[in-house]
Design a protein around this motif. Structure first.
Motif, PDB file in Angstrom:
ATOM      1  N   ASN A  32     -13.220  57.177  -6.580  1.00 42.62           N
ATOM      2  CA  ASN A  32     -14.418  57.291  -7.543  1.00 42.62           C
ATOM      3  C   ASN A  32     -15.102  58.430  -6.818  1.00 42.62           C
ATOM      4  O   ASN A  32     -16.266  58.802  -7.296  1.00 42.62           O
ATOM      5  N   CYS A  33     -14.499  59.304  -6.345  1.00 36.92           N
ATOM      6  CA  CYS A  33     -15.012  60.511  -6.106  1.00 36.92           C
ATOM      7  C   CYS A  33     -14.329  61.842  -6.777  1.00 36.92           C
ATOM      8  O   CYS A  33     -13.132  61.946  -6.738  1.00 36.92           O
ATOM      9  N   ASN A  34     -14.963  62.425  -7.420  1.00 39.29           N
ATOM     10  CA  ASN A  34     -14.564  63.307  -8.418  1.00 39.29           C
ATOM     11  C   ASN A  34     -14.702  64.927  -7.819  1.00 39.29           C
ATOM     12  O   ASN A  34     -14.661  65.969  -8.641  1.00 39.29           O
ATOM     13  N   LYS A  35     -15.199  64.910  -6.707  1.00 39.41           N
ATOM     14  CA  LYS A  35     -15.167  66.390  -6.028  1.00 39.41           C
ATOM     15  C   LYS A  35     -13.914  66.908  -5.887  1.00 39.41           C
ATOM     16  O   LYS A  35     -12.994  66.203  -5.609  1.00 39.41           O
ATOM     17  N   LYS A  36     -14.045  68.376  -5.866  1.00 42.80           N
ATOM     18  CA  LYS A  36     -12.744  68.947  -5.621  1.00 42.80           C
ATOM     19  C   LYS A  36     -12.335  69.086  -4.269  1.00 42.80           C
ATOM     20  O   LYS A  36     -13.185  68.929  -3.098  1.00 42.80           O
ATOM     21  N   THR A  37     -11.051  69.197  -3.748  1.00 42.15           N
ATOM     22  CA  THR A  37     -10.535  68.951  -2.464  1.00 42.15           C
ATOM     23  C   THR A  37     -10.542  70.304  -1.757  1.00 42.15           C
ATOM     24  O   THR A  37     -10.787  71.333  -2.205  1.00 42.15           O
TER      25      THR A  37
END
Length: 308
Positions: A32-37
């Protein structure tokens, strides 16, 4: 079409695909985390990598000349600390917060949640590597006549198994449910880091599971004098095969041979220090590289060790 029939221009394009695809950012692997790696080490940088080489110089297996049949495809290559045992896994926030304790000064490797978290990160890395391989195969298929269907199906199958373990390990880390079992072995220090998943033949039926069980192996410096080997597996999936494997680690004389086996059989996720590399004879390194390329020859070899 055979590889030797490809033009130099097409081969150069395919090589760029192999080289650049792992560098692409993606969504964080925390659910549920949509931040970029960001580029994330799956071997703790300060606790493991810097402990085996203070100068930050390492050797690992690198794919070279993948599409030339007349050249050696794999070789030990020197790299810096920002290039080894890492891939795009987590966003900056999660990479810093979740794994803070295993980068700390004093890590208790007998602590269950620490053991689970180390294995969780290893599994996440293997899932991401599957995604990279699938993307590479698809891109190469588009620009060449190479049929990658079987390879893509295999990677997807492996990835599905890894995802099951990822979700399970995250639940274990959160709930501390003790459904995993860990064995921690200690040996005289050798400047090696390994972090990988290994399959083994299962001789027990696990209800509701249709995949081949596996175990997770991490080899790392516990301190300035000791190397630790942490092996984790799901309790209900333990078989005679895993017990036989564990028994090998109880024999100190075979330690370096088992390390060599892992490095040849699973060449993606390990490094050795430059100092250790420099101490190994060129002939032994050449033999090792040939075994990595042709594992059947390694199986025929008698108790080969890279480190003797």
């Amino acid at each position: 079409m055979k590889m030797k029939d490809y033009s130099a221009e097409l081969i150069a394009k395919m090589e760029r695909i192999f080289r650049n695809t792992p560098k692409k950012s993606c969504n964080c692997m925390i659910s549920n985390c949509n931040k970029k790696t960001i580029f994330s080490h799956f071997a703790p940088q300060s606790k493991w990598l810097k402990n085996i080489d203070k100068q930050g110089k390492y050797y690992c297996i690198e794919r070279t000349n993948s599409f030339y049949t007349d050249r050696f495809p794999l070789s030990l290559t020197e790299k810096g600390i920002k290039e080894v045992m890492g891939i795009h896994l987590f966003c900056q926030e999660h990479d810093s917060s979740i794994f803070k304790n295993i980068e700390a000064e004093n890590v208790d490797y007998n602590d269950y949640r620490t053991q689970t978290l180390l294995c969780y990160r290893t599994v996440c890395a293997c899932i991401r590597q599957c995604d990279v391989n699938i993307e590479v195969f698809k891109k190469i298929e588009l620009i060449s006549q190479l049929n990658a269907e079987i390879a893509i199906k295999l990677e997807n199958s492996i990835k599905t198994t890894y995802i099951d373990y990822k979700d399970f390990l995250w639940s274990e880390y959160k709930n501390n449910s003790a459904n995993m079992e860990f064995k921690l072995f200690r040996f005289e220090k050798i400047d090696v880091c390994i972090s990988n998943i290994c399959y083994y033949e299962n001789d027990v039926k696990v209800e509701g599971k249709d995949y081949q069980p596996c175990f997770i192996v991490n080899v790392f410096p516990i301190n300035e004098n000791e190397t630790g080997v942490l092996i984790g597996y799901v309790k209900v999936e333990k078989s005679n095969m895993i017990q036989d494997y564990l028994n090998l680690w109880y024999k100190p004389l075979s330690f370096k041979e088992i390390l060599t086996y892992h490095m040849i059989s699973f060449p993606e996720n390990w490094v050795i220090s430059k100092t250790l590399y420099d101490s190994i004879s060129k002939s032994k390194i050449n033999q090792f590289e040939k075994f990595v390329t042709n594992r059947n020859e390694f199986i025929k070899a008698d108790n080969f060790s890279l480190f003797d």
